[in-house]
Scaffold this motif. Structure first.
Motif, PDB file in Angstrom:
ATOM      1  N   ALA A  17     -13.279  36.968  -8.758  1.00  0.00           N
ATOM      2  CA  ALA A  17     -12.095  36.142  -7.924  1.00  0.00           C
ATOM      3  C   ALA A  17     -11.606  36.877  -6.616  1.00  0.00           C
ATOM      4  N   SER A  18     -11.562  36.007  -5.808  1.00  0.00           N
ATOM      5  CA  SER A  18     -11.049  36.687  -4.512  1.00  0.00           C
ATOM      6  C   SER A  18      -9.685  36.480  -4.212  1.00  0.00           C
ATOM      7  N   SER A  19      -8.843  35.661  -4.872  1.00  0.00           N
ATOM      8  CA  SER A  19      -7.633  35.429  -4.534  1.00  0.00           C
ATOM      9  C   SER A  19      -6.933  34.808  -5.623  1.00  0.00           C
ATOM     10  N   TRP A  20      -5.529  34.747  -5.717  1.00  0.00           N
ATOM     11  CA  TRP A  20      -4.696  33.913  -6.532  1.00  0.00           C
ATOM     12  C   TRP A  20      -5.166  32.517  -6.883  1.00  0.00           C
ATOM     13  N   SER A  21      -5.280  31.745  -5.874  1.00  0.00           N
ATOM     14  CA  SER A  21      -5.711  30.625  -6.080  1.00  0.00           C
ATOM     15  C   SER A  21      -7.202  30.016  -6.265  1.00  0.00           C
ATOM     16  N   GLU A  22      -7.941  31.029  -6.186  1.00  0.00           N
ATOM     17  CA  GLU A  22      -9.315  30.981  -6.693  1.00  0.00           C
ATOM     18  C   GLU A  22      -9.404  31.253  -8.296  1.00  0.00           C
ATOM     19  N   ILE A  23      -8.667  31.991  -8.626  1.00  0.00           N
ATOM     20  CA  ILE A  23      -8.515  32.421  -9.998  1.00  0.00           C
ATOM     21  C   ILE A  23      -7.958  31.082 -11.000  1.00  0.00           C
ATOM     22  N   GLN A  24      -7.056  30.298 -10.198  1.00  0.00           N
ATOM     23  CA  GLN A  24      -6.722  29.185 -10.867  1.00  0.00           C
ATOM     24  C   GLN A  24      -7.731  28.085 -11.002  1.00  0.00           C
ATOM     25  N   GLU A  25      -8.312  28.077  -9.954  1.00  0.00           N
ATOM     26  CA  GLU A  25      -9.747  27.194 -10.226  1.00  0.00           C
ATOM     27  C   GLU A  25     -10.689  27.583 -11.102  1.00  0.00           C
ATOM     28  N   LEU A  26     -10.949  28.942 -11.405  1.00  0.00           N
ATOM     29  CA  LEU A  26     -12.067  29.215 -12.026  1.00  0.00           C
ATOM     30  C   LEU A  26     -11.366  29.315 -13.554  1.00  0.00           C
ATOM     31  N   LEU A  27     -10.366  29.312 -13.810  1.00  0.00           N
ATOM     32  CA  LEU A  27      -9.743  29.513 -15.126  1.00  0.00           C
ATOM     33  C   LEU A  27      -9.710  27.822 -15.573  1.00  0.00           C
ATOM     34  N   PHE A  28      -9.424  26.885 -14.875  1.00  0.00           N
ATOM     35  CA  PHE A  28      -9.308  25.667 -15.054  1.00  0.00           C
ATOM     36  C   PHE A  28     -10.473  24.805 -14.917  1.00  0.00           C
ATOM     37  N   ALA A  29     -11.629  25.305 -14.515  1.00  0.00           N
ATOM     38  CA  ALA A  29     -12.758  24.531 -14.209  1.00  0.00           C
ATOM     39  C   ALA A  29     -13.177  24.091 -15.432  1.00  0.00           C
ATOM     40  N   GLU A  30     -14.014  22.892 -15.321  1.00  0.00           N
ATOM     41  CA  GLU A  30     -14.443  21.977 -16.606  1.00  0.00           C
ATOM     42  C   GLU A  30     -13.340  21.692 -17.424  1.00  0.00           C
ATOM     43  N   SER A  31     -12.135  21.551 -17.154  1.00  0.00           N
ATOM     44  CA  SER A  31     -11.071  21.089 -18.108  1.00  0.00           C
ATOM     45  C   SER A  31     -11.009  19.650 -18.049  1.00  0.00           C
ATOM     46  N   TRP A  32     -11.582  18.963 -17.213  1.00  0.00           N
ATOM     47  CA  TRP A  32     -11.319  17.328 -17.189  1.00  0.00           C
ATOM     48  C   TRP A  32     -12.369  16.987 -18.340  1.00  0.00           C
ATOM     49  N   VAL A  33     -11.614  16.030 -19.214  1.00  0.00           N
ATOM     50  CA  VAL A  33     -12.336  15.349 -20.682  1.00  0.00           C
ATOM     51  C   VAL A  33     -12.345  13.948 -20.231  1.00  0.00           C
ATOM     52  N   PRO A  34     -13.326  13.253 -19.766  1.00  0.00           N
ATOM     53  CA  PRO A  34     -13.595  12.029 -19.441  1.00  0.00           C
ATOM     54  C   PRO A  34     -13.131  10.864 -20.691  1.00  0.00           C
ATOM     55  N   GLU A  35     -13.406  11.418 -21.820  1.00  0.00           N
ATOM     56  CA  GLU A  35     -13.253  10.724 -23.027  1.00  0.00           C
ATOM     57  C   GLU A  35     -12.009  10.248 -23.135  1.00  0.00           C
ATOM     58  N   ILE A  36     -11.086  11.162 -22.832  1.00  0.00           N
ATOM     59  CA  ILE A  36      -9.478  10.871 -23.065  1.00  0.00           C
ATOM     60  C   ILE A  36      -8.544  10.995 -22.069  1.00  0.00           C
ATOM     61  N   GLY A  37      -9.378  11.045 -20.653  1.00  0.00           N
ATOM     62  CA  GLY A  37      -8.875  10.782 -19.420  1.00  0.00           C
ATOM     63  C   GLY A  37      -7.901  12.091 -19.132  1.00  0.00           C
ATOM     64  N   ARG A  38      -7.817  13.179 -19.620  1.00  0.00           N
ATOM     65  CA  ARG A  38      -6.927  14.362 -19.503  1.00  0.00           C
ATOM     66  C   ARG A  38      -7.733  15.682 -19.420  1.00  0.00           C
ATOM     67  N   PHE A  39      -6.852  16.461 -18.837  1.00  0.00           N
ATOM     68  CA  PHE A  39      -7.568  17.842 -18.662  1.00  0.00           C
ATOM     69  C   PHE A  39      -7.149  18.839 -19.557  1.00  0.00           C
ATOM     70  N   ARG A  40      -8.215  18.858 -20.387  1.00  0.00           N
ATOM     71  CA  ARG A  40      -8.009  19.887 -21.825  1.00  0.00           C
ATOM     72  C   ARG A  40      -9.172  20.658 -21.910  1.00  0.00           C
TER      73      ARG A  40
END
Length: 272
Positions: A17-40
């Motif tokens: 990770a190169s920055s605080w903002s990139e850490i957030q993106e990396l940590l929450f990557a692939e959190s979208w669950v299309p079956e329920i339409g939520r970020f889980r």
């Protein structure tokens, strides 16, 4: 609604990770669950203050003939602990309580919370000048490698992870668990809510069928189900200060005087 386009980590390698903002993106990557339409997110997270640390259990760190000592440790813990410390007399309840109170076991602590993992990767001032790391393991994918008996139980419950009750009703002992498959496998289960520490840390455990196989060794055969985010040492103070201001601290994760004193000691430690 569609998931935003963000950088995806290469699961076969570590991502720095190169920055605080990139850490957030990396940590929450692939959190979208299309079956329920939520970020889980379907990942279990584990934060380590030193990126060189292996994913070893406390039983492994005991050393010696630890695999042979496992049953003796647990047997004597059950014998001498007060019966009221567990809600049911099953090996899975006893293992959970033993791990929680520091007995060396084959369990490993994980959390659903990426911020909890980030806390543990940055909370040790004596390791502030070393790169930290956050491991993430997709527990749904991990369970696809589990034996049929366990996968069937998950499907019947409509669950993503096990509970101690589910395990108690499916497998009665560690030895029976180990015999379910010739190939090593790992599952994730939620402990009972013993106290506020487990609740606040959003904690759950991994359990391997081979007590001598470290998690990182097992994961090396399944490069698509994990991620490893390196937290550079030069980012740790910034991350630490921003987590503190967000109330992600020892006071929350270790309620009581122990957590309060740990927070105060770290909070007033000089940046040297």
């Amino acid at each position: 609604m569609t998931e935003p386009t963000i950088a995806r980590p290469n699961h076969a390698e570590s991502v720095v990770a190169s920055s605080w903002s990139e850490i957030q993106e990396l940590l929450f990557a692939e959190s979208w669950v299309p079956e329920i339409g939520r970020f889980r997110s379907r990942y279990a997270y584990r934060g380590l203050s030193d990126a060189s640390y292996p994913l070893e259990t406390t039983l492994m760190r005991l050393g010696g003939q630890y695999a042979q000592l496992e049953r003796h440790l647990l047997r004597n813990f059950r014998k001498y602990a007060h019966r009221r410390v567990v809600e049911r007399d099953s090996v899975w309840h006893w293992l959970s309580v033993a791990q929680h109170y520091g007995l060396p076991t084959r369990l490993m602590d994980w959390t659903y919370s990426p911020f909890a993992a980030l806390h543990f990767a940055t909370a040790h001032v004596d390791k502030i000048n070393r790169d930290g790391v956050i491991w993430g393991v997709n527990y749904i994918d991990a369970h696809r490698m589990a034996p049929d008996l366990l996968r069937t139980r998950l499907d019947l419950e409509g669950a993503n992870v096990f509970t101690v009750e589910m395990l108690s009703e499916t497998v009665t002992s560690l030895s029976a668990f180990d015999r379910l498959s010739d190939a090593p496998f790992t599952i994730f289960f939620e402990p009972p809510s013993i106290d506020d520490r487990i609740i606040n840390q959003f904690a759950f455990f991994s359990l391997s069928s081979d007590p001598t196989l470290s998690m990182d060794q097992w994961l090396s055969d399944y490069p698509t189900i994990w991620r490893r985010i390196i937290i550079p040492a030069e980012l740790k103070w910034e991350i630490r200060d921003k987590l503190d201001q967000s109330n992600i601290t020892e006071r929350v994760f270790f309620p009581g005087l122990e957590g309060l004193t740990a927070w105060l000691k770290r909070h007033y430690s000089p940046r040297t």
